[in-house]
Design a protein around this motif. Structure first.
Motif, PDB file in Angstrom:
ATOM      1  N   GLY A 203     -28.762  44.853 -14.720  1.00 23.17           N
ATOM      2  CA  GLY A 203     -29.426  46.154 -14.617  1.00 23.17           C
ATOM      3  C   GLY A 203     -30.530  46.347 -15.638  1.00 23.17           C
ATOM      4  O   GLY A 203     -31.268  47.323 -15.577  1.00 23.17           O
ATOM      5  N   VAL A 204     -30.686  45.406 -16.554  1.00 21.80           N
ATOM      6  CA  VAL A 204     -31.637  45.568 -17.655  1.00 21.80           C
ATOM      7  C   VAL A 204     -32.975  44.913 -17.339  1.00 21.80           C
ATOM      8  O   VAL A 204     -34.028  45.509 -17.561  1.00 21.80           O
ATOM      9  CB  VAL A 204     -31.044  44.969 -18.955  1.00 21.80           C
TER      10      VAL A 204
ATOM     11  N   ALA B 125     -35.798  42.876 -14.773  1.00 24.45           N
ATOM     12  CA  ALA B 125     -36.223  42.911 -13.377  1.00 24.45           C
ATOM     13  C   ALA B 125     -36.124  41.544 -12.689  1.00 24.45           C
ATOM     14  O   ALA B 125     -35.812  41.465 -11.512  1.00 24.45           O
ATOM     15  CB  ALA B 125     -37.652  43.426 -13.288  1.00 24.45           C
ATOM     16  N   LYS B 126     -36.421  40.453 -13.413  1.00 25.66           N
ATOM     17  CA  LYS B 126     -36.461  39.116 -12.798  1.00 25.66           C
ATOM     18  C   LYS B 126     -35.081  38.512 -12.535  1.00 25.66           C
ATOM     19  O   LYS B 126     -34.989  37.430 -11.976  1.00 25.66           O
ATOM     20  CB  LYS B 126     -37.233  38.161 -13.711  1.00 25.66           C
ATOM     21  N   VAL B 127     -34.028  39.213 -12.894  1.00 25.65           N
ATOM     22  CA  VAL B 127     -32.680  38.671 -12.732  1.00 25.65           C
ATOM     23  C   VAL B 127     -32.360  38.418 -11.266  1.00 25.65           C
ATOM     24  O   VAL B 127     -31.803  37.383 -10.910  1.00 25.65           O
ATOM     25  CB  VAL B 127     -31.638  39.611 -13.375  1.00 25.65           C
ATOM     26  N   SER B 128     -32.718  39.331 -10.398  1.00 31.55           N
ATOM     27  CA  SER B 128     -32.393  39.176  -8.977  1.00 31.55           C
ATOM     28  C   SER B 128     -33.112  37.992  -8.337  1.00 31.55           C
ATOM     29  O   SER B 128     -32.659  37.480  -7.316  1.00 31.55           O
ATOM     30  CB  SER B 128     -32.723  40.469  -8.226  1.00 31.55           C
ATOM     31  N   GLU B 129     -34.213  37.547  -8.924  1.00 26.90           N
ATOM     32  CA  GLU B 129     -34.925  36.379  -8.405  1.00 26.90           C
ATOM     33  C   GLU B 129     -34.226  35.069  -8.786  1.00 26.90           C
ATOM     34  O   GLU B 129     -34.416  34.060  -8.128  1.00 26.90           O
ATOM     35  CB  GLU B 129     -36.354  36.343  -8.959  1.00 26.90           C
ATOM     36  N   ASN B 130     -33.454  35.060  -9.854  1.00 31.69           N
ATOM     37  CA  ASN B 130     -32.845  33.836 -10.369  1.00 31.69           C
ATOM     38  C   ASN B 130     -31.344  33.732 -10.133  1.00 31.69           C
ATOM     39  O   ASN B 130     -30.797  32.630 -10.176  1.00 31.69           O
ATOM     40  CB  ASN B 130     -33.110  33.717 -11.878  1.00 31.69           C
ATOM     41  N   LEU B 131     -30.675  34.841  -9.924  1.00 31.83           N
ATOM     42  CA  LEU B 131     -29.222  34.828  -9.805  1.00 31.83           C
ATOM     43  C   LEU B 131     -28.712  34.026  -8.604  1.00 31.83           C
ATOM     44  O   LEU B 131     -27.738  33.267  -8.752  1.00 31.83           O
ATOM     45  CB  LEU B 131     -28.683  36.262  -9.784  1.00 31.83           C
TER      46      LEU B 131
END
Length: 186
Positions: free
Chosen positions: A124-125, A127-133
Motif C-alpha cells: 500500500g506504500v 506504486a510500482k509494487v503491483s507491477e513486480n509482485l
C-alpha cells in the motif's frame, strides 16, 4: 567413536561417490538468499527495473523437462515394458543435473521469497509494487516446483538394490569356465 583402520579406503569419507542432496542444504541456501535479496531490494528499490517474466518461466520449463526425464529414467532403470535402454553415463549426468538444479532453484527461490515478502510489506506504500509482485510470486512457485522436480530426477537415477551375490540365480553368476581334468594345476 572408533577410528577406522589406516588401510580403510573410506577413512576420510567416501571417495568418488555423490551423496544425495540434503534438504537442510537447500533450506540454508534459500534462507541466505532471502536475507540478501531483502537487503538489496530494500536499499535499491528506486533504481531497480520491473522484474522480468523470463526467469520464472525458464524455471517452469526446466521443472517440466526434469520431471519428464525423472519419469523416463526411472522406467528405464526398472526396465519397465516399452522403456528403451539407458546409457549409464546419461544417468550420471541426470543425477548431477538434478543435484545442481535443486541448489540453483533453492537460491532463486530465496531471491524470489525475499522480493515477494518485501513487496507484500510495501503493497500500500509504493506504486510500482503491483507491477513486480506477480513475477515475484510466480518465481517462488516456479522455484518450489523446480526443487521438487530436481530432487525427483536425482532420486530416479538411483540404482535399485540387487540380490545378494549368494542369492543370485545360477545363469547370472560370473564363474570361471570348467577346466578339463588334464588342465588342472597341481
Amino acid at each position: 567413536m572408533a577410528t577406522p583402520p589406516p588401510d580403510d579406503p573410506n577413512a576420510n569419507g567416501p571417495k568418488g561417490r555423490m551423496e544425495p542432496t540434503r534438504p537442510a542444504t537447500l533450506a540454508i541456501a534459500a534462507l541466505a538468499m532471502t536475507a540478501v535479496s531483502w537487503i538489496v531490494i530494500s536499499n535499491f528499490w528506486n533504481s531497480m527495473p520491473t522484474l522480468p517474466w523470463l526467469p520464472p518461466l525458464t524455471l517452469i520449463g526446466l521443472a517440466i523437462f526434469e520431471g519428464f526425464e525423472a519419469y523416463s529414467t526411472r522406467a528405464r532403470i526398472l526396465r519397465k515394458e516399452g522403456a528403451g535402454p539407458l546409457n549409464p553415463l546419461v544417468t550420471a549426468r541426470y543425477a548431477v543435473l538434478g543435484k545442481a538444479s535443486a541448489l540453483v532453484a533453492a537460491l532463486f527461490g530465496g531471491v524470489y521469497i525475499g522480493m515477494s515478502t518485501w513487496l507484500l510489506t510495501q503493497r500500500g506504500v509504493l506504486a510500482k509494487v503491483s507491477e513486480n509482485l506477480p513475477q515475484a510470486l510466480l518465481g517462488v512457485a516456479a522455484s518450489i516446483v523446480l526443487v521438487a522436480a530436481a530432487l525427483w530426477l536425482e532420486r530416479a537415477c538411483r540404482v535399485p538394490p540387487g540380490p545378494r551375490d549368494g542369492e543370485q540365480p545360477r545363469q547370472g553368476r560370473q564363474e570361471p569356465l570348467d577346466r578339463a581334468e588334464d588342465d588342472q594345476v597341481a
